[in-house]
Design an enzyme around this catalytic site. Structure first.
Site, PDB file in Angstrom:
ATOM      1  N   LYS A  23       4.995   9.776   1.946  1.00  0.00           N
ATOM      2  CA  LYS A  23       4.564  10.550   0.677  1.00  0.00           C
ATOM      3  C   LYS A  23       5.329  11.863   0.290  1.00  0.00           C
ATOM      4  CE  LYS A  23       0.038  10.298   0.692  1.00  0.00           C
ATOM      5  NZ  LYS A  23      -1.094  10.942   1.159  1.00  0.00           N
ATOM      6  N   ARG A  93      -2.517  17.081   1.645  1.00  0.00           N
ATOM      7  CA  ARG A  93      -2.476  15.724   1.799  1.00  0.00           C
ATOM      8  C   ARG A  93      -1.635  15.330   2.899  1.00  0.00           C
ATOM      9  NH1 ARG A  93       0.383  13.482  -3.531  1.00  0.00           N
ATOM     10  NH2 ARG A  93      -0.678  11.677  -3.196  1.00  0.00           N
ATOM     11  N   GLY A 102      -5.204   5.604   2.939  1.00  0.00           N
ATOM     12  CA  GLY A 102      -6.571   5.865   3.018  1.00  0.00           C
ATOM     13  C   GLY A 102      -7.072   6.024   4.570  1.00  0.00           C
ATOM     14  N   MET A 104      -6.183   8.555   6.772  1.00  0.00           N
ATOM     15  CA  MET A 104      -6.094  10.001   6.972  1.00  0.00           C
ATOM     16  C   MET A 104      -6.803  10.777   6.077  1.00  0.00           C
ATOM     17  SD  MET A 104      -2.830  10.625   9.416  1.00  0.00           S
ATOM     18  CE  MET A 104      -1.677   9.736   7.863  1.00  0.00           C
ATOM     19  N   ARG A 336       4.981   4.375  -3.525  1.00  0.00           N
ATOM     20  CA  ARG A 336       5.320   3.731  -2.159  1.00  0.00           C
ATOM     21  C   ARG A 336       5.537   2.174  -2.411  1.00  0.00           C
ATOM     22  NH1 ARG A 336      -0.446   5.110  -0.035  1.00  0.00           N
ATOM     23  NH2 ARG A 336      -1.477   3.757  -1.264  1.00  0.00           N
ATOM     24  N   HIS A 451      -4.509 -23.464  26.058  1.00  0.00           N
ATOM     25  CA  HIS A 451      -4.250 -24.811  25.779  1.00  0.00           C
ATOM     26  C   HIS A 451      -4.444 -25.080  24.351  1.00  0.00           C
ATOM     27  CE1 HIS A 451      -5.273 -28.963  25.435  1.00  0.00           C
ATOM     28  NE2 HIS A 451      -4.147 -29.246  25.935  1.00  0.00           N
ATOM     29  N   SER A 768      20.266 -27.538  27.180  1.00  0.00           N
ATOM     30  CA  SER A 768      19.100 -27.286  26.685  1.00  0.00           C
ATOM     31  C   SER A 768      18.294 -26.174  27.429  1.00  0.00           C
ATOM     32  CB  SER A 768      18.484 -28.544  25.979  1.00  0.00           C
ATOM     33  OG  SER A 768      17.335 -27.973  25.195  1.00  0.00           O
ATOM     34  N   CYS A 836      14.699 -25.289  23.863  1.00  0.00           N
ATOM     35  CA  CYS A 836      13.571 -26.300  23.332  1.00  0.00           C
ATOM     36  C   CYS A 836      12.090 -25.836  23.976  1.00  0.00           C
ATOM     37  CB  CYS A 836      13.886 -27.653  23.641  1.00  0.00           C
ATOM     38  SG  CYS A 836      14.172 -27.794  25.548  1.00  0.00           S
ATOM     39  N   TYR A 856      21.757 -23.791  18.740  1.00  0.00           N
ATOM     40  CA  TYR A 856      20.586 -24.081  17.875  1.00  0.00           C
ATOM     41  C   TYR A 856      19.334 -23.644  18.909  1.00  0.00           C
ATOM     42  CZ  TYR A 856      19.863 -28.150  20.905  1.00  0.00           C
ATOM     43  OH  TYR A 856      19.746 -28.997  21.966  1.00  0.00           O
TER      44      TYR A 856
HETATM   45  P1  ADP Z   1      -4.213   8.856   0.357  1.00  0.00           P
HETATM   46  O1  ADP Z   1      -3.031   8.723   1.379  1.00  0.00           O
HETATM   47  O2  ADP Z   1      -5.689   8.213   1.087  1.00  0.00           O
HETATM   48  O3  ADP Z   1      -3.845   8.003  -0.807  1.00  0.00           O
HETATM   49  P2  ADP Z   1      -3.530  11.058  -1.027  1.00  0.00           P
HETATM   50  O4  ADP Z   1      -2.847  12.321  -0.539  1.00  0.00           O
HETATM   51  O5  ADP Z   1      -2.648  10.346  -1.932  1.00  0.00           O
HETATM   52  O6  ADP Z   1      -4.231  10.420  -0.004  1.00  0.00           O
HETATM   53  O7  ADP Z   1      -4.632  11.594  -1.923  1.00  0.00           O
HETATM   54  C1  ADP Z   1      -5.816  10.955  -2.496  1.00  0.00           C
HETATM   55  C2  ADP Z   1      -5.952  11.360  -4.011  1.00  0.00           C
HETATM   56  O8  ADP Z   1      -6.222  12.468  -4.242  1.00  0.00           O
HETATM   57  C3  ADP Z   1      -4.759  10.735  -4.780  1.00  0.00           C
HETATM   58  O9  ADP Z   1      -4.924   9.388  -5.036  1.00  0.00           O
HETATM   59  C4  ADP Z   1      -5.001  11.736  -6.032  1.00  0.00           C
HETATM   60  O10 ADP Z   1      -5.658  10.876  -6.921  1.00  0.00           O
HETATM   61  C5  ADP Z   1      -5.498  12.903  -5.519  1.00  0.00           C
HETATM   62  N1  ADP Z   1      -4.705  13.847  -5.562  1.00  0.00           N
HETATM   63  C6  ADP Z   1      -3.544  14.111  -4.450  1.00  0.00           C
HETATM   64  N2  ADP Z   1      -2.884  15.032  -4.961  1.00  0.00           N
HETATM   65  C7  ADP Z   1      -3.369  15.668  -5.990  1.00  0.00           C
HETATM   66  C8  ADP Z   1      -2.895  16.838  -6.845  1.00  0.00           C
HETATM   67  N3  ADP Z   1      -1.526  17.480  -6.457  1.00  0.00           N
HETATM   68  N4  ADP Z   1      -3.462  16.897  -7.772  1.00  0.00           N
HETATM   69  C9  ADP Z   1      -4.409  16.140  -8.322  1.00  0.00           C
HETATM   70  N5  ADP Z   1      -5.035  15.081  -7.531  1.00  0.00           N
HETATM   71  C10 ADP Z   1      -4.236  14.864  -6.429  1.00  0.00           C
HETATM   72 MG    MG Z   2      -2.568   8.162  -2.279  1.00  0.00          MG
END
Ligand code: ADP
Ligand code: MG
Ligand code: MG
Length: 879
Positions: A23, A93, A102, A104, A336, A451, A768, A836, A856
């Site tokens: 990210k 984040r 999602g 973490m 991504r 098996h 073989s 083989c 092969y």
């Molecule tokens: P994940 O890895 O679970 O997608 P993110 O770090 O992308 O977590 O954050 C989840 C959500 O939080 C993002 O989809 C976004 O909508 C919101 N978000 C993240 N950073 C910002 C920011 N700087 N300003 C506003 N919303 C944010």
């Molecule tokens: Mg995200």
């Protein structure tokens, strides 16, 4: 600018994934390219790893460095964290190196408090400020303080009910103020103390919470499932907040640049007006189709579409993006490479080659062999929406629907009339007829190479193995799963690609060997060096193999031809013969049957090489079972049967005893049979040569005949067996008055053979490598015993990296193969070499065989396309 552990946004780029996480590197790259992203800094993965290594204590310089970076961010934005007039709000984040969507934690709106909420509202947007405040308490409380989500959810639900608000957005400023007060009270109660209101402390604790979330259970499960190492750690992105909840000209959303289920190039996304990120995924409000945004926020929409196309071209791959619009101004928050189904992966790769975005070689590197595998089999329609009732191992891909059968004989009969699923504790070779007629196999016991699994994969039949939670009662003909019991008239659906089992009949979609699939495999053919052949023992399999692109047969086993019911009496006669004349007479009966089988196979493979292996298994496999025969004699004696009959059966019993071996895998089998009974290789050679000549006569073209002597340990064995084969073949050819080329080679499947391959090569036209037996004898484990026993535990405990019968043991067995090739070629530099064993269809093993320089690989027909593809990937990886 950057310091040891902290990088400003402007200091990163896409190449810095390992340090800044996916990210962090992604947003930095976007910023570098001029895409609008909120300003930020990133705490590196190194900081997280060092913190983990110190048992949770931060490296000394980390906090001072964060404070400095914060100060720089404050200067750049002209805002201050905790500043009552111009408050800076932050998003904290997570960001792993490999995306773990999602898994973490994230904390949004950090920096809003009693002191700053008024400043945030300046400019007349009070409702937005209080909405941000309540969001912050909720998220910080859950993520950092570990307060149960329902504490907040219940309070939110209650106030919405009290105020008659259908959606969150219906709550007024006053409602939100009340909610914030309630949230604070609830938080303090839950904590049994005061809520930390110092924003810097909050920042520190939020960063720490993101570090910790690397080790939360769902992240751990995800890493295991995706083979992501546990010691990589996560980066932490500290980013200025942009607000999608600032009223009707603000919004937030997510999009894919192409449809991730089908791969079709079309807009695929959702958005919500007046909302923050989590609302879209959380399902609190129903998001709207992204296309509708063109009406609501036309300028931001146009910019979003441009950016989306630019990012796709920049990354040369389908993107999964997150964005927010604040007062009509667009910000990108993430991009991504998007996760996609197998069908979509192929379509996207194809289309991108056509659009000139990537080369064919890049397309090949994009796709996982497992994705091709999925498409080769019928699958459950992804739109089924059901939950599985049990889960086992995904032992053989594809989906199967059928009524239940609890023994193979029943399945063999019922399978002709209606679709059935064979449900067994585990299968044995005796079950084969039932397996053939069943749509799929479900076992309660056994692993990926049990098996049932091996047989099912070989036939391209779906199999879920080792579903431990199912309880089979064969006597009652029922299986109990959870608290429900299913009988012979009930239907189950198996998904052999995931290991899932469903009640009832789910809709299936047919295999998708479409144009996309064909293109990918054809491109692979342009790149690969390894040849790909198939293991096939009959005409049907040979035809299938050829259709799937096999360049010949690398292993045609002849014992299956011996096992057929109508032949077994003649085969037994041959084995139990007491004189050479008797044996010759029995072989005379078998010869035309063998010849007929070979003709079928040769017809299907005309123009290509076919390696026929002479008889390999221990003879007693063709005889009655020792215990059964003893019981039969006893029974006859008890019932007072006629004395001659008893004598005859007793005689057979004696012979069975005589042939019985303690350890047949290491007993009288392979070329040892031919050494004891030269009449067998002689008969087989005649059948092969006659078949080849007959097919040429009929079709004008025949196969390259390759006759293979199994289980050779000594050069002398091969020398003598070869002499028999050559004498017989030449005699047959001379008698026919025609010409026919043929070659004679051997399997290298014993360590002694690999080590003395230079001596053996003197008598061989080809090698073989039988890597199944080479694994058994090289490691010294019997497959049948190990797989039901210690092997599973070994793999779990990581004593072995993988089951060596699934993926070749690179350091041991792989070295034996390498040695065999090198020693063999030291004598004959053009010696043809192949593999083989089961490994011939395993992508990781194929990579090694490519490196070693084999000519092969040979695998089951259904794996041929995957092997072609994996062979190309091996070339590209080694480039
Ligand atoms: P994940 O890895 O679970 O997608 P993110 O770090 O992308 O977590 O954050 C989840 C959500 O939080 C993002 O989809 C976004 O909508 C919101 N978000 C993240 N950073 C910002 C920011 N700087 N300003 C506003 N919303 C944010
Ligand atoms: Mg995200
Ligand atoms: Mg063998």
């Amino acid at each position: 600018m950057h310091t040891e552990y902290v990088y400003d946004l402007a200091d990163g780029d896409a190449t810095m994934r390992n340090l800044l996480g996916g990210k962090g590197a992604g947003v930095a790259e976007m910023a570098r390219l001029g895409v609008p992203v909120p300003d930020a800094f990133t705490v590196t993965t190194t900081a997280c790893v060092e913190t983990m290594n110190r048992g949770g204590e931060w490296p000394e310089n980390l906090w001072p460095e964060v404070e400095q970076a914060l100060q720089r961010l404050e200067e750049r934005t002209g805002l201050g964290l905790g500043d009552p007039e111009k408050p800076l709000l932050l998003a904290i984040r997570s960001g792993a190196v490999q995306s773990m969507p999602g898994m973490m934690d994230t904390v949004l709106n950090l920096g809003v408090s009693d002191d700053t909420v008024a400043g945030l509202a300046a400019g007349g947007d009070e409702r937005f400020a209080w909405d941000s405040y309540r969001r912050f308490i909720q998220m910080y409380g859950e993520v950092v303080e570990g307060i149960e989500p329902h504490v907040y959810e219940d309070a939110l639900t209650k106030i919405k009910a009290d105020k008659n608000a259908k959606e969150d957005t219906d709550l007024t400023t006053e409602d939100l103020k009340e909610l914030v007060a309630t949230f604070k009270k609830l938080s303090n109660e839950a904590l049994g103390g005061e809520w930390t209101s110092d924003p810097k402390q909050q920042l520190k604790r939020a960063i720490n919470a993101v570090f910790d979330s690397w080790q939360n259970p769902r992240a751990e499960v995800y890493r295991k499932a995706n083979n992501i190492p546990a010691d990589l750690g996560t980066a932490v992105n500290v980013m200025q907040m942009v607000f999608g909840n600032r009223g009707e000209t603000s919004a937030t959303g997510v999009l894919f640049t192409r449809n991730p289920s089908t791969g079709v190039k079309e807009l695929y996304g959702e958005f919500l007006v007046n909302a923050q990120g989590e609302d879209v995924v959380a399902g609190i409000r129903t998001p709207r189709n992204l296309e509708e945004m063109e009406q609501v926020l036309p300028e931001a929409y146009a910019q979003l579409i441009d950016t989306m196309n630019a990012m796709e071209r920049h990354y040369k791959d389908m993107q999964d993006m997150e964005f927010t619009i604040e007062n009509e101004k667009l910000y990108l928050l993430q991009t991504r490479n998007g996760k996609r189904t197998a069908a979509a992966a192929l379509k996207v790769a194809n289309d991108m080659v056509e659009e000139g975005i990537i080369t064919k070689e890049e397309a090949l590197q994009r796709i996982e062999p497992a994705q091709l595998d999925q498409l080769l089999h019928p699958a459950i329609d992804p739109a089924h929406g059901q939950s599985p009732i049990a889960k086992g191992l995904p032992a053989s891909p594809g989906a199967a629907v059928g009524k239940l059968c609890f023994d193979a004989d029943t399945a063999a009969v019922r399978g002709d009339e209606e679709p059935v699923v064979l449900v067994r504790f585990e299968t044995t070779p005796d079950d084969i007829a039932g397996v053939i007629k069943a749509q799929g196999v479900l076992t309660a016991h056994g692993g990926m190479t049990s098996h049932a699994a091996v047989v099912a994969r070989g036939m391209g039949k779906p199999c879920v193995a080792g579903a431990h939670e199912i309880r089979i009662n064969p006597a009652e003909k029922t299986v109990t799963i959870g608290d429900k019991t299913y009988g012979e008239d009930d239907v189950l659906t198996l998904d052999g690609s995931t290991g899932e089992v469903y009640a009832g009949s789910l809709p299936l979609v047919p295999p998708q060997i479409n144009d996309d699939f064909q293109h990918i495999v054809q491109w692979a053919d342009e790149v690969r060096r390894l040849g790909v052949r198939a293991n096939a023992d009959n005409k049907v399999d040979a035809e299938k193999a050829r259709e799937l692109g096999a360049q010949g047969i690398g292993l045609c086993r002849t014992e299956h031809m011996f096992m057929a019911e109508d032949r077994l009496p003649a085969v037994r006669e041959m084995i139990l013969a007491e004189t050479d004349e008797q044996r010759a007479a029995a072989l005379e009966k078998i010869l035309p049957m063998q010849q007929q089988d070979f003709e079928g196979i040769f017809e299907a493979m005309a123009g290509l090489p076919v390696t026929v292996r002479l008889l390999d298994p221990p003879l007693h496999e063709f005889l009655p079972d020792l215990v059964e025969q003893s019981l039969k004699v006893q029974r006859l004696e008890l019932t007072g049967a006629n004395a001659d009959e008893i004598e005859a059966e007793k005689h057979i019993l004696e012979q069975v005893k005589g042939l019985h071996e303690q350890n047949p895998m290491l007993g009288t089998r392979g070329c040892r049979l031919g050494m004891l009974y030269p009449a067998i290789p002689e008969m087989q050679t005649r059948a092969i040569i006659r078949a080849a000549l007959a097919v040429r006569e009929r079709q004008g073209e025949t196969v390259d005949v390759e006759i293979m002597i199994p289980l050779v340990a000594y050069a002398e064995e091969l020398k003598r067996q070869r002499a028999i084969v050559v004498a017989t073949a030449d005699e047959e050819i001379a008698d026919s008055g025609q010409d026919l080329d043929y070659t004679v080679g051997t399997m290298i499947e014993l360590p002694r053979a690999a080590v003395t391959a230079n001596q053996i090569a003197e008598h061989a036209d080809f090698f073989s490598f039988g890597t199944n037996d080479l694994t058994q004898t090289g490691i010294g484990i019997s497959r049948d015993d190990a797989e039901g026993g210690f092997l599973g535990q070994y793999v779990i405990d990581e004593v072995m990296p993988r089951n060596p019968f699934e993926s070749v043991d690179r350091d041991g067995v792989g070295e034996l193969v390498r040695m065999g090739v090198e020693k063999g070629r030291s004598v004959k530099d053009k010696l043809k070499t192949g593999v083989c064993g089961e490994h011939g269809g395993d992508p990781e093993s194929i990579e090694l065989f490519h490196e070693i320089g084999l000519d092969y690989v040979s695998c089951s027909p259904f794996r041929v396309p995957i092997a072609r593809f994996a062979a190309a990937q091996a070339v590209l990886k080694n480039k």
